[in-house]
Motif scaffolding. Structure first.
Motif, mmCIF file in Angstrom:
data_model
loop_
_atom_site.group_PDB
_atom_site.id
_atom_site.type_symbol
_atom_site.label_atom_id
_atom_site.label_comp_id
_atom_site.label_asym_id
_atom_site.label_seq_id
_atom_site.Cartn_x
_atom_site.Cartn_y
_atom_site.Cartn_z
ATOM 1 N N MET A 138 8.703 8.563 5.519
ATOM 2 C CA MET A 138 9.639 8.226 6.645
ATOM 3 C C MET A 138 10.219 6.808 6.347
ATOM 4 N N MET A 139 9.163 6.015 5.656
ATOM 5 C CA MET A 139 9.796 4.717 5.323
ATOM 6 C C MET A 139 10.636 4.913 3.938
ATOM 7 N N TYR A 140 10.319 5.796 3.273
ATOM 8 C CA TYR A 140 11.283 5.892 1.965
ATOM 9 C C TYR A 140 12.653 6.381 2.517
ATOM 10 N N GLN A 141 12.784 7.099 3.393
ATOM 11 C CA GLN A 141 14.200 7.608 3.902
ATOM 12 C C GLN A 141 14.690 6.520 4.483
ATOM 13 N N HIS A 142 13.916 5.655 5.189
ATOM 14 C CA HIS A 142 14.813 4.606 6.024
ATOM 15 C C HIS A 142 15.229 3.627 4.986
ATOM 16 N N TYR A 143 14.632 3.248 3.793
ATOM 17 C CA TYR A 143 14.875 2.617 2.626
ATOM 18 C C TYR A 143 16.483 2.882 2.013
ATOM 19 N N LEU A 144 16.243 4.392 1.938
ATOM 20 C CA LEU A 144 17.489 5.095 1.298
ATOM 21 C C LEU A 144 18.563 5.114 2.174
ATOM 22 N N ALA A 145 18.394 4.916 3.641
ATOM 23 C CA ALA A 145 19.396 5.003 4.615
ATOM 24 C C ALA A 145 20.180 3.811 4.437
ATOM 25 N N ALA A 185 0.904 -1.192 0.060
ATOM 26 C CA ALA A 185 0.033 0.036 -0.056
ATOM 27 C C ALA A 185 0.736 1.183 0.026
ATOM 28 N N GLY A 186 2.016 1.120 -0.617
ATOM 29 C CA GLY A 186 2.797 2.252 -0.785
ATOM 30 C C GLY A 186 3.832 2.358 0.366
ATOM 31 N N LEU A 187 4.653 3.559 0.437
ATOM 32 C CA LEU A 187 5.485 3.870 1.377
ATOM 33 C C LEU A 187 5.320 5.436 1.960
ATOM 34 N N THR A 188 5.587 5.802 3.051
ATOM 35 C CA THR A 188 5.422 7.068 3.494
ATOM 36 C C THR A 188 6.813 7.600 3.286
ATOM 37 N N VAL A 219 5.557 6.731 -3.177
ATOM 38 C CA VAL A 219 5.594 7.314 -1.863
ATOM 39 C C VAL A 219 4.223 8.147 -1.561
ATOM 40 N N HIS A 220 3.730 7.943 -0.605
ATOM 41 C CA HIS A 220 2.445 8.361 -0.533
ATOM 42 C C HIS A 220 2.553 9.451 0.753
ATOM 43 N N HIS A 221 1.552 10.702 0.653
ATOM 44 C CA HIS A 221 1.574 11.524 1.814
ATOM 45 C C HIS A 221 0.789 11.029 3.197
#
Length: 252
Positions: A217-224, A212-215, A241-243
């Motif tokens: 925050m989740m996307y930043q954790h993925y990039l980290a 159901a997409g990423l927030t 990435v969803h708002h």
């Protein structure tokens, strides 16, 4: 020229349990010596993947060979019908036995993409009496089957893979993906999403399941994790990435 079992599986898409079942059933000649596979055996494996990709069972293929006629099969529609009958009328044991038999007939991708995923969608769309009961039975069946595949893969020293549940629309989907990946030779651990960076050093591969997409925050954790050199990839039906914050469910 000979091939290892791992190479045979990589070329054909079949799993080791498929090769064992097909060999026991007489479709693949047994090894004369050693553990490597010959080019003739590889061709037999490829023939079986072609036939089973149509939804043909081992019994249907044997019948065709005995009569020297082309394979006549009810295909995937018939296999889904078998599963639906068991979900409605079968015992827990008979339902589990049918799923194991079907799993050994077909390669992992075909098993999930052509049989289980369409059946799951059909059950989700079903509005008849008993639909919730059938859906619940299906979910528990899939979770149990995925767990058995993981235990077998661990004993076989398969490649460790972490499937991290970032978001979901339906809790069964991630377990279907675990079954599909297990059929590709991975030992899959399904885990709920953790906002804390924890390097999964025991896993050679790490997938974010995005149902159901990423927030953000989740996307930043993925990039980290990527920046840490972690072998992580996004997977699933919605990797945007969803708002709005999607609901995160703990793994069943």
């Amino acid at each position: 020229m000979t091939y290892s079992s791992e190479t045979i599986c990589a070329i054909s898409g079949a799993a080791l349990h498929n090769l064992k079942r097909w060999t026991r059933s007489g479709f693949i000649h047994k090894h004369a010596s050693g553990h490597d596979w010959t080019a003739a055996q590889l061709q037999e494996v490829m023939d079986m993947t072609r036939l089973t990709s149509q939804g043909a069972t081992i019994r249907e293929i044997k019948t065709a060979q005995a009569s020297a006629h082309p394979v006549r099969t009810g295909g995937w529609a018939a296999r889904r019908g078998d599963m639906l009958w068991q979900l409605e009328f079968g015992s827990e044991q008979s339902l589990a036995v049918l799923l194991r038999k079907l799993g050994s007939n077909f390669t992992g991708d075909d098993f999930v993409i052509r049989l289980l995923a369409p059946l799951h969608q059909w059950l989700r769309d079903d509005t008849r009496t008993g639909a919730c009961r059938r859906m619940e039975r299906f979910h528990h069946l899939i979770v149990a089957y995925a767990g058995n595949m993981t235990r077998n893969a661990t004993r076989a020293a398969a490649i460790p893979l972490l499937l991290e549940n970032v978001s979901e629309q339906n809790q069964t989907d991630i377990w279907l993906e675990a079954i599909r990946l297990s059929g590709q030779g991975f030992s899959v651990e399904v885990r709920a999403f953790s906002a804390i960076y924890q390097p999964a050093t025991a896993h050679q591969h790490h997938l974010y399941w995005c149902g159901a997409g990423l927030t953000e925050m989740m996307y930043q954790h993925y990039l980290a994790r990527l920046n840490y050199g972690h072998p992580v990839l996004l997977c699933g039906p919605d990797r945007r990435v969803h708002h709005l914050y999607p609901q995160i469910s703990a793994v069943a």
